[in-house]
Design a protein around this motif. Sequence first.
Motif, PDB file in Angstrom:
ATOM      1  N   TYR A 167       0.912  -1.163   0.142  1.00  0.00           N
ATOM      2  CA  TYR A 167      -0.308   0.062  -0.007  1.00  0.00           C
ATOM      3  C   TYR A 167       0.535   0.817   0.209  1.00  0.00           C
ATOM      4  CZ  TYR A 167      -3.098   3.534   1.307  1.00  0.00           C
ATOM      5  OH  TYR A 167      -4.385   4.443   1.272  1.00  0.00           O
ATOM      6  N   ASN A 168       0.555   2.337  -0.977  1.00  0.00           N
ATOM      7  CA  ASN A 168       1.434   3.990  -0.934  1.00  0.00           C
ATOM      8  C   ASN A 168       0.066   4.243  -0.391  1.00  0.00           C
ATOM      9  OD1 ASN A 168       2.326   5.841  -2.143  1.00  0.00           O
ATOM     10  ND2 ASN A 168       3.440   4.630  -3.730  1.00  0.00           N
ATOM     11  N   PRO A 169       0.265   5.101   0.601  1.00  0.00           N
ATOM     12  CA  PRO A 169      -0.672   6.205   0.682  1.00  0.00           C
ATOM     13  C   PRO A 169      -0.673   7.239   0.663  1.00  0.00           C
ATOM     14  CG  PRO A 169       1.369   5.957   2.645  1.00  0.00           C
ATOM     15  CD  PRO A 169       2.240   5.018   1.301  1.00  0.00           C
ATOM     16  N   THR A 170       0.920   7.600  -0.182  1.00  0.00           N
ATOM     17  CA  THR A 170       0.950   9.448  -0.879  1.00  0.00           C
ATOM     18  C   THR A 170      -0.621   8.816  -2.136  1.00  0.00           C
ATOM     19  OG1 THR A 170       3.084   9.320  -0.120  1.00  0.00           O
ATOM     20  CG2 THR A 170       2.855  10.435  -2.119  1.00  0.00           C
ATOM     21  N   THR A 171       0.017   7.420  -3.007  1.00  0.00           N
ATOM     22  CA  THR A 171      -0.713   7.717  -3.854  1.00  0.00           C
ATOM     23  C   THR A 171      -1.953   7.139  -3.445  1.00  0.00           C
ATOM     24  OG1 THR A 171      -0.614   6.083  -4.686  1.00  0.00           O
ATOM     25  CG2 THR A 171       1.131   8.354  -5.427  1.00  0.00           C
ATOM     26  N   ASN A 172      -2.698   6.814  -2.668  1.00  0.00           N
ATOM     27  CA  ASN A 172      -4.071   5.454  -2.207  1.00  0.00           C
ATOM     28  C   ASN A 172      -4.339   4.654  -2.751  1.00  0.00           C
ATOM     29  OD1 ASN A 172      -5.838   5.117  -0.344  1.00  0.00           O
ATOM     30  ND2 ASN A 172      -7.410   6.391  -1.658  1.00  0.00           N
ATOM     31  N   THR A 173      -3.141   4.444  -3.292  1.00  0.00           N
ATOM     32  CA  THR A 173      -3.045   2.859  -4.441  1.00  0.00           C
ATOM     33  C   THR A 173      -2.373   1.305  -3.205  1.00  0.00           C
ATOM     34  OG1 THR A 173      -2.500   4.203  -5.874  1.00  0.00           O
ATOM     35  CG2 THR A 173      -1.963   1.621  -6.357  1.00  0.00           C
ATOM     36  N   TYR A 174      -2.779   0.135  -3.838  1.00  0.00           N
ATOM     37  CA  TYR A 174      -2.624  -0.613  -3.840  1.00  0.00           C
ATOM     38  C   TYR A 174      -2.396  -1.893  -4.990  1.00  0.00           C
ATOM     39  CZ  TYR A 174      -5.574  -0.571   0.479  1.00  0.00           C
ATOM     40  OH  TYR A 174      -6.018   0.727   1.388  1.00  0.00           O
ATOM     41  N   LEU A 175      -1.062  -2.045  -4.199  1.00  0.00           N
ATOM     42  CA  LEU A 175      -0.529  -3.116  -5.732  1.00  0.00           C
ATOM     43  C   LEU A 175      -1.194  -4.912  -4.983  1.00  0.00           C
ATOM     44  CD1 LEU A 175       2.331  -2.065  -7.264  1.00  0.00           C
ATOM     45  CD2 LEU A 175       0.671  -2.002  -7.825  1.00  0.00           C
ATOM     46  N   LEU A 176      -1.775  -5.362  -5.725  1.00  0.00           N
ATOM     47  CA  LEU A 176      -1.594  -6.802  -5.069  1.00  0.00           C
ATOM     48  C   LEU A 176      -1.111  -7.822  -6.283  1.00  0.00           C
ATOM     49  CD1 LEU A 176      -3.621  -5.482  -3.377  1.00  0.00           C
ATOM     50  CD2 LEU A 176      -5.535  -7.948  -4.146  1.00  0.00           C
ATOM     51  N   THR A 177      -0.214  -9.116  -5.796  1.00  0.00           N
ATOM     52  CA  THR A 177       0.171 -10.052  -6.796  1.00  0.00           C
ATOM     53  C   THR A 177      -0.570 -11.305  -6.111  1.00  0.00           C
ATOM     54  OG1 THR A 177       1.940  -7.996  -6.872  1.00  0.00           O
ATOM     55  CG2 THR A 177       2.370 -10.827  -7.108  1.00  0.00           C
ATOM     56  N   GLY A 178      -0.512 -12.392  -7.287  1.00  0.00           N
ATOM     57  CA  GLY A 178      -0.703 -13.111  -6.616  1.00  0.00           C
ATOM     58  C   GLY A 178      -1.355 -14.439  -7.692  1.00  0.00           C
ATOM     59  N   ALA A 179      -1.546 -15.797  -7.532  1.00  0.00           N
ATOM     60  CA  ALA A 179      -1.742 -16.415  -8.079  1.00  0.00           C
ATOM     61  C   ALA A 179      -3.170 -17.428  -8.324  1.00  0.00           C
ATOM     62  CB  ALA A 179      -1.058 -17.862  -7.815  1.00  0.00           C
ATOM     63  N   GLY A 180      -3.267 -18.194  -8.426  1.00  0.00           N
ATOM     64  CA  GLY A 180      -4.974 -19.077  -8.374  1.00  0.00           C
ATOM     65  C   GLY A 180      -5.500 -19.350  -9.445  1.00  0.00           C
ATOM     66  N   THR A 181      -5.996 -21.449  -8.885  1.00  0.00           N
ATOM     67  CA  THR A 181      -6.448 -21.508 -10.713  1.00  0.00           C
ATOM     68  C   THR A 181      -7.984 -20.499 -11.067  1.00  0.00           C
ATOM     69  OG1 THR A 181      -5.501 -23.725  -9.853  1.00  0.00           O
ATOM     70  CG2 THR A 181      -7.593 -23.656 -10.979  1.00  0.00           C
ATOM     71  N   ASN A 182      -8.598 -20.184  -9.798  1.00  0.00           N
ATOM     72  CA  ASN A 182      -9.784 -19.494 -10.630  1.00  0.00           C
ATOM     73  C   ASN A 182     -10.014 -19.504  -9.354  1.00  0.00           C
ATOM     74  OD1 ASN A 182     -11.266 -18.768 -12.182  1.00  0.00           O
ATOM     75  ND2 ASN A 182     -12.607 -20.174 -13.675  1.00  0.00           N
ATOM     76  N   MET A 183     -11.824 -18.806  -9.419  1.00  0.00           N
ATOM     77  CA  MET A 183     -12.597 -18.256  -8.629  1.00  0.00           C
ATOM     78  C   MET A 183     -14.111 -18.676  -9.492  1.00  0.00           C
ATOM     79  SD  MET A 183     -11.043 -14.519  -6.907  1.00  0.00           S
ATOM     80  CE  MET A 183     -12.360 -14.548  -6.129  1.00  0.00           C
ATOM     81  N   TRP A 184     -14.208 -20.092  -8.935  1.00  0.00           N
ATOM     82  CA  TRP A 184     -15.905 -20.276 -10.236  1.00  0.00           C
ATOM     83  C   TRP A 184     -15.710 -21.491  -9.402  1.00  0.00           C
ATOM     84  CZ3 TRP A 184     -18.787 -17.287 -12.266  1.00  0.00           C
ATOM     85  CH2 TRP A 184     -19.754 -18.059 -13.166  1.00  0.00           C
ATOM     86  N   LEU A 185     -16.905 -21.843 -10.104  1.00  0.00           N
ATOM     87  CA  LEU A 185     -17.581 -23.744  -9.518  1.00  0.00           C
ATOM     88  C   LEU A 185     -17.777 -23.327  -7.949  1.00  0.00           C
ATOM     89  CD1 LEU A 185     -15.872 -26.149 -11.871  1.00  0.00           C
ATOM     90  CD2 LEU A 185     -17.361 -24.921 -12.015  1.00  0.00           C
ATOM     91  N   ASN A 186     -16.726 -24.416  -7.298  1.00  0.00           N
ATOM     92  CA  ASN A 186     -17.872 -24.396  -5.745  1.00  0.00           C
ATOM     93  C   ASN A 186     -16.457 -24.471  -4.893  1.00  0.00           C
ATOM     94  OD1 ASN A 186     -16.748 -26.599  -6.229  1.00  0.00           O
ATOM     95  ND2 ASN A 186     -18.274 -28.361  -5.380  1.00  0.00           N
ATOM     96  N   SER A 187     -15.423 -23.702  -6.051  1.00  0.00           N
ATOM     97  CA  SER A 187     -14.080 -23.501  -4.432  1.00  0.00           C
ATOM     98  C   SER A 187     -13.004 -22.504  -5.290  1.00  0.00           C
ATOM     99  CB  SER A 187     -13.362 -24.920  -4.179  1.00  0.00           C
ATOM    100  OG  SER A 187     -12.279 -24.277  -3.501  1.00  0.00           O
ATOM    101  N   ASP A 188     -12.435 -21.756  -4.273  1.00  0.00           N
ATOM    102  CA  ASP A 188     -12.097 -20.691  -5.313  1.00  0.00           C
ATOM    103  C   ASP A 188      -9.938 -21.085  -4.493  1.00  0.00           C
ATOM    104  OD1 ASP A 188     -14.384 -19.672  -5.679  1.00  0.00           O
ATOM    105  OD2 ASP A 188     -14.477 -18.731  -3.483  1.00  0.00           O
ATOM    106  N   GLU A 189      -9.623 -20.472  -5.720  1.00  0.00           N
ATOM    107  CA  GLU A 189      -7.826 -19.545  -4.951  1.00  0.00           C
ATOM    108  C   GLU A 189      -7.828 -18.807  -5.635  1.00  0.00           C
ATOM    109  OE1 GLU A 189      -5.350 -22.990  -6.849  1.00  0.00           O
ATOM    110  OE2 GLU A 189      -6.215 -25.133  -6.140  1.00  0.00           O
ATOM    111  N   PHE A 190      -7.102 -17.294  -4.717  1.00  0.00           N
ATOM    112  CA  PHE A 190      -6.703 -16.436  -4.639  1.00  0.00           C
ATOM    113  C   PHE A 190      -6.118 -15.494  -4.314  1.00  0.00           C
ATOM    114  CE2 PHE A 190     -11.110 -16.588  -2.667  1.00  0.00           C
ATOM    115  CZ  PHE A 190     -11.114 -14.906  -2.498  1.00  0.00           C
ATOM    116  N   PHE A 191      -5.750 -14.874  -3.881  1.00  0.00           N
ATOM    117  CA  PHE A 191      -5.253 -13.977  -3.141  1.00  0.00           C
ATOM    118  C   PHE A 191      -5.767 -12.417  -2.740  1.00  0.00           C
ATOM    119  CE2 PHE A 191      -2.701 -10.145  -1.505  1.00  0.00           C
ATOM    120  CZ  PHE A 191      -1.568 -10.472  -0.358  1.00  0.00           C
TER     121      PHE A 191
END
Length: 225
Positions: free
Chosen positions: A61-85
Motif C-alpha cells: 500500500y502506498n499512502p501518498t497515491t492511495n494505491t494498492y498493488l496486489l500480486t497473486g496466483a490461483g487456479t480460479n474463483m468459480w464453481l464451488n471452490s476458489d484459489e486467489f489472493f
Amino acid sequence: MGIRGTLYNYKLIHLKHEKENIFTCYADLSGHLDTHQCHGKNLFPVSGTIGECKLEGSATYNPTTNTYLLTGAGTNMWLNSDEFFMTCRKETGDFSLSAKVGFVGNGVDPHRKLGLIIRESFDADAKYADVCVHGDGLTSLQYRESGGDVTKEVVWDGKAPDHIVLERRGKRIIMKTAVGAYPEEITGEIELAFPDACYIGLFVCSHNPDILETVYFTDVKFTKL
C-alpha cells in the motif's frame, strides 16, 4: 505505472479463523485503519491466500497515491471452490467500496481476475459476492449463495471498466461499473444475505496456478452506509 511515496509492507503470519482452518496471511505493519472513507490510511490490515494456492502472493500500500498493488496466483474463483489472493478487513453492516483498477502488463491468461469482494469466511468454498473484472474485459457480479455451492454471475453488458463499486445495502449486493469516471448507475444487483460481520476487500486471481499476476487499485474509498 510509477508508484511513489512511503510503502506499507506485510510480514508473513498464520491466522486461525472460526473453523480452525489455516489462512496464510500478511499482517500490516503500519497498523493504520479507519472505519470511514479515507485517503492515506490502509483500509485492509490482513492479506493472504484463499484456497490451495501453489504460489504466495503479496500486497503493498502506498499512502501518498492511495494505491494498492496486489500480486497473486490461483487456479480460479468459480464453481464451488476458489484459489486467489486478497487483502481485507472485517466489517459490519452496509457499506460502499470503490476503486480505480487495472492490470499490470499483458498477462498470461485472458481470464485473470481482479475486483472487490465481500466474503463470509476464509474457507475456499465460502459464500461470497464480488465485482470481478477479467483480463479480457468481461465484468460480472459473481456470487456463491452458500458454502460449497456453484458460483453464479450477473454479467455487465459493457467491458473493461476502470472504475468499479461494490455495495451492501441489507440483502442487496450491488455492482456499479464505468469507464473513465466514477460509476453512478447500477450495472448488476442480487439479493444475498450475509452475516452482519463479513470480510471485505480487494483480490487478484491469475487463473493459472503457476503464474503470478499483478494488479492495482487506486483512489480506493470505503464508506459506511
